[in-house]
Design a protein around this motif. Structure first.
Motif, short mmCIF file in Angstrom:
data_model
loop_
_atom_site.label_atom_id
_atom_site.label_comp_id
_atom_site.label_asym_id
_atom_site.label_seq_id
_atom_site.Cartn_x
_atom_site.Cartn_y
_atom_site.Cartn_z
N GLY A 1 43.57 41.38 43.17
CA GLY A 1 43.12 41.45 44.30
C GLY A 1 43.53 40.72 45.42
O GLY A 1 44.62 40.18 45.25
N TYR B 1 39.91 40.60 41.05
CA TYR B 1 40.70 41.16 40.03
C TYR B 1 40.36 42.72 40.10
O TYR B 1 38.78 42.83 40.09
CB TYR B 1 41.01 40.76 38.63
N PHE B 2 40.73 43.78 39.62
CA PHE B 2 40.32 45.10 39.46
C PHE B 2 41.14 45.61 38.12
O PHE B 2 42.25 45.20 37.89
CB PHE B 2 40.96 45.77 40.66
N LYS C 1 40.65 51.35 44.12
CA LYS C 1 40.58 49.94 44.40
C LYS C 1 39.34 49.83 45.68
O LYS C 1 39.57 50.46 46.58
CB LYS C 1 41.57 49.12 44.85
N LEU D 1 37.72 40.53 46.69
CA LEU D 1 38.23 41.13 45.58
C LEU D 1 39.12 40.13 44.77
O LEU D 1 40.18 39.61 45.16
CB LEU D 1 38.74 42.44 45.67
N LYS E 1 45.12 45.82 34.68
CA LYS E 1 44.55 45.10 35.74
C LYS E 1 45.60 44.97 36.92
O LYS E 1 46.71 45.25 36.79
CB LYS E 1 44.28 43.80 34.97
N PHE F 1 35.49 45.96 38.55
CA PHE F 1 35.93 44.79 39.41
C PHE F 1 35.20 43.63 39.37
O PHE F 1 34.21 43.47 38.88
CB PHE F 1 35.64 45.44 40.87
N TYR G 1 34.33 40.46 42.19
CA TYR G 1 34.42 39.79 43.56
C TYR G 1 33.65 38.43 43.53
O TYR G 1 32.88 38.15 42.55
CB TYR G 1 33.55 40.95 44.32
N ASN H 1 37.02 52.42 36.08
CA ASN H 1 37.28 51.20 37.11
C ASN H 1 36.23 50.32 37.26
O ASN H 1 35.04 50.26 37.17
CB ASN H 1 37.30 51.60 38.67
N TYR I 1 41.69 49.27 36.01
CA TYR I 1 41.42 50.78 36.10
C TYR I 1 41.43 51.54 34.90
O TYR I 1 41.59 52.62 34.87
CB TYR I 1 42.49 51.39 37.19
#
Lengths: 112, 113
Positions: B58, B47-48, A99, B45, B55, B33, B35, B31, B50
């Motif tokens: 953020g 949401y993220f 992250k 941020l 999910k 992202f 923003y 990953n 991986y």
């Protein structure tokens, strides 16, 4: 994730060396330090990354002291085109899936 | 050349509309992202993700949702757009190697009227 603190803004003149320091007191053992540059109306772009001591590439140098609680981005002989916002990030790409948390960044203004 | 592509550069939507912002990357990155960037607030941020279908929230997920059905595509959804969601939205992707270098799209300037 380690929180970072940078100056909000800096001014410089063309041809000078600029050093931007970032504090990250809670940096973890596996964290790397990464700097990004952002021009107006563009997404940030990677400049340099390091773990300890000194890293240099064609754009900048990154100095990291032994305790790793801060880092300094050094831009040699800046030009007007180096006017941008510079972000310091600290994180472990293999923890929490990598992250990426950006702070407010440092707005560098280079004057003629 | 590395590419992160956002579907729109500029978008104008009405309050209450459902808005989809699409992002595609061609680097096989795990990953991705989303923003948002507002004057004086830096990049925040939303949401993220991986992995596919995975999910994580953020710092500012309220009012947003995301979808990642395929590895290369990450969508940001505004369920009911509001004027305070007027902003620049940036998508990024990154691998999971030691380097945390992330690649960003060109951004979507969303205006909600």
């Amino acid at each position: 994730l380690a929180k970072t603190t940078q100056p909000i803004s800096m001014d410089s003149y063309e041809g000078q060396e600029v050093n931007i320091t970032c504090s990250h007191n809670n940096i973890a053992t596996n964290d790397y330090i990464t700097w990004y540059q952002q021009f107006p109306s563009q997404g940030p772009r990677f400049i340099i990354q390091g773990y300890k001591t000194k890293v240099t590439n064609e754009v900048a140098s990154l100095f990291i002291p032994a305790d790793r609680k801060s880092s300094t981005l050094s831009l040699p002989r800046v030009s007007l085109s180096d006017t941008a916002v510079y972000y310091c990030l600290v994180g472990d790409p293999q923890n929490q899936g990598g992250k990426l948390i950006f702070g407010q960044g440092t707005e560098l203004s280079v004057k003629p | 050349d590395v590419k992160v592509t956002q579907s729109s550069r500029y978008l104008v939507k009405r309050t209450g509309e459902k808005v989809f912002l699409e992002c595609v990357q061609d680097m096989d990155h795990e990953n991705m992202f989303w923003y948002r960037q507002d004057p004086g607030l830096g990049l925040r941020l939303i949401y993220f993700s991986y992995d596919v279908k995975m999910k994580e929230k953020g710092d500012i997920p309220e009012g947003y949702s995301v979808s990642r059905e395929k590895k290369e595509r990450f969508s940001l959804i505004l369920e009911s757009a509001s004027t305070n969601q007027t902003s620049m939205y940036l998508c990024a992707s990154a691998g999971t190697s030691v380097s945390t270098e992330a690649f960003f799209g060109q951004g979507t300037r969303l205006t909600v009227v």
